[in-house]
Design an enzyme around this catalytic site. Structure first.
Site, PDB file in Angstrom:
ATOM      1  CG  ASP A 143       2.962  -6.590  -6.727  1.00  0.00           C
ATOM      2  OD1 ASP A 143       2.255  -5.562  -6.737  1.00  0.00           O
ATOM      3  OD2 ASP A 143       2.803  -7.528  -7.526  1.00  0.00           O
ATOM      4  CD  GLN A 274      -2.499   0.809  -6.201  1.00  0.00           C
ATOM      5  OE1 GLN A 274      -2.121   0.351  -5.145  1.00  0.00           O
ATOM      6  NE2 GLN A 274      -3.513   0.282  -6.867  1.00  0.00           N
TER       7      GLN A 274
HETATM    8  O1  F6P Z   1       2.456  -7.364 -10.107  1.00  0.00           O
HETATM    9  C1  F6P Z   1       2.027  -6.058 -10.313  1.00  0.00           C
HETATM   10  C2  F6P Z   1       0.548  -5.988 -10.325  1.00  0.00           C
HETATM   11  O2  F6P Z   1       0.194  -4.654 -10.559  1.00  0.00           O
HETATM   12  C3  F6P Z   1      -0.158  -6.541  -9.083  1.00  0.00           C
HETATM   13  O3  F6P Z   1      -0.100  -5.646  -8.010  1.00  0.00           O
HETATM   14  C4  F6P Z   1      -1.538  -6.803  -9.632  1.00  0.00           C
HETATM   15  O4  F6P Z   1      -2.187  -7.788  -8.905  1.00  0.00           O
HETATM   16  C5  F6P Z   1      -1.246  -7.285 -11.017  1.00  0.00           C
HETATM   17  O5  F6P Z   1       0.012  -6.757 -11.375  1.00  0.00           O
HETATM   18  C6  F6P Z   1      -2.247  -6.851 -12.061  1.00  0.00           C
HETATM   19  O6  F6P Z   1      -1.855  -7.460 -13.270  1.00  0.00           O
HETATM   20  P1  F6P Z   1      -2.414  -7.165 -14.731  1.00  0.00           P
HETATM   21  O7  F6P Z   1      -1.518  -6.140 -15.351  1.00  0.00           O
HETATM   22  O8  F6P Z   1      -2.245  -8.480 -15.439  1.00  0.00           O
HETATM   23  O9  F6P Z   1      -3.809  -6.717 -14.603  1.00  0.00           O
END
Ligand code: F6P
Length: 348
Positions: A143, A274
């Site tokens: 991010d 990503q």
């Molecule tokens: O902070 C990294 C990230 O990939 C964000 O871009 C995304 O909103 C979030 O983590 C997703 O988190 P999780 O792994 O808890 O689904």
């Protein structure tokens, strides 16, 4: 004799953990810290499993140059990760996790814990520092929203992956004369969408930091369709605001385009792709620089800091300053202005 005793000081013993969502480059950072600590500074290194859970439950492995070897290019984290927040209080009682962490830190005779993670991790790192532990933070996330550093590792790799995905949408959008909407991660920050959108030649780029008007966007898409090209690429950050009845940002944008323009729209949510896979060369370098800097800070007993990059230099910033803040795209950021000059719809 005295001089001899002084030179035989006990080697420092440090722990490393990775917490929060993973990203490419964590292993490169673990290697950077570990190898520098062991070979350059003569320290002992352990790795805690699954983020702060490992520190609470005393789950760790000794790290040697052998098991730090061959991990530079590996995605994910060899230590595992979790979203455990040791200072989070449950409804009815105070958490005893910080005390457990203090006890384990003391029993393991640690001189420092290196915390690799994003915003949440750096906040916890700062709180651990406040209760008396020696801590050094290393910022990571796709991010790029950690305050105090120009870039986090993971970001460049994610920009590469997202750009490749956008590149691939161009040809299919062209063949079918469609509007392709692609939703990218980034939490509440638009860095990933802005950089990938620009690198991938997006026609519309929507980020949480800038307000947008769907009517204006749809007028822009119609003008493009009638006067320029019969297809368009719309790059949307997951964090833009959208009405509750929609499941995601791209759902809302697709619906808005189809209902208002009658053009055919399709959405792609790129998701966890990503965050996966091997780090880009730039991320390998950044993570290695960060890791080596962390070891240097420890060798100088300079704790309570997060390593960072500013203007191309590897520096450190107090964890207290980083904690609780977010690095969002400034609304006057130069790349936003460039987008407007290229007649990209980016809102404002
Ligand atoms: O902070 C990294 C990230 O990939 C964000 O871009 C995304 O909103 C979030 O983590 C997703 O988190 P999780 O792994 O808890 O689904």
């Amino acid at each position: 004799m005295r001089a001899k005793l002084l030179t035989m000081a006990k080697p420092k013993r440090i722990g490393i953990l990775s917490a929060g969502g993973d990203c490419p480059g964590i292993n490169a950072a673990i290697r950077g810290v570990g190898k520098t600590a062991i070979s350059h500074y003569g320290m002992e290194v352990i790795g805690f499993s699954s983020g702060f859970s490992g520190l609470i439950n005393n789950e760790y492995v000794e790290l040697s140059e052998v098991n730090l070897s061959g991990i530079l290019t590996l995605g994910g984290t060899i230590l595992g990760t979790s979203r455990e927040k040791p200072f989070k209080k449950s409804k009815d009682q105070e958490s005893d996790k910080p005390e457990l962490i203090k006890k384990n830190y003391k029993d393991l005779k640690l001189d420092c814990v290196v915390c690799i993670g994003g915003n949440g991790t750096q906040k916890t790192a700062s709180m651990l520092s406040d209760i008396g532990l020696n801590i050094v933070g290393i910022p990571k996330t796709i991010d790029n929203d950690v305050w105090g550093t120009d870039f986090t590792f993971g970001f460049d790799s994610a920009v590469n992956i997202a750009t490749e995905a956008i590149d691939r949408l161009h040809s299919t959008a062209n063949s079918h004369q469609r509007i392709m909407v692609i939703e990218l991660m980034g939490h509440t920050a638009g860095w990933l969408t802005l950089f990938s959108g620009m690198a991938g030649g997006g026609d519309v780029i929507l980020i949480p930091e800038l307000s947008f008007d769907t009517k204006e966007m749809n007028r822009y898409l119609m003008t493009r369709f009638t006067k320029k090209k019969p297809y368009s690429i719309v790059v949307v950050a997951e964090g833009i605001p959208f009405p509750k009845e929609f499941r995601s940002a791209s759902d809302f944008i697709c619906y808005s385009i189809e209902s208002e323009t009658k053009l055919e729209a399709r959405k792609t949510v790129l998701g966890y792709v990503q965050r996966g896979g091997s780090p880009s060369p730039m991320d390998r370098i950044l993570a290695t620089r960060f890791g080596a800097k962390a070891s240097q800070l420890i060798s100088e007993d300079d704790y309570g800091k997060m390593v960072a990059t500013k203007g191309g230099n590897t520096i450190s910033v107090p964890l207290k300053e980083v904690s609780g803040k977010l690095n969002l795209v400034p609304t006057n950021y130069s790349l936003i202005q460039k987008a407007r000059e290229l007649d990209i719809y980016i809102g404002g």
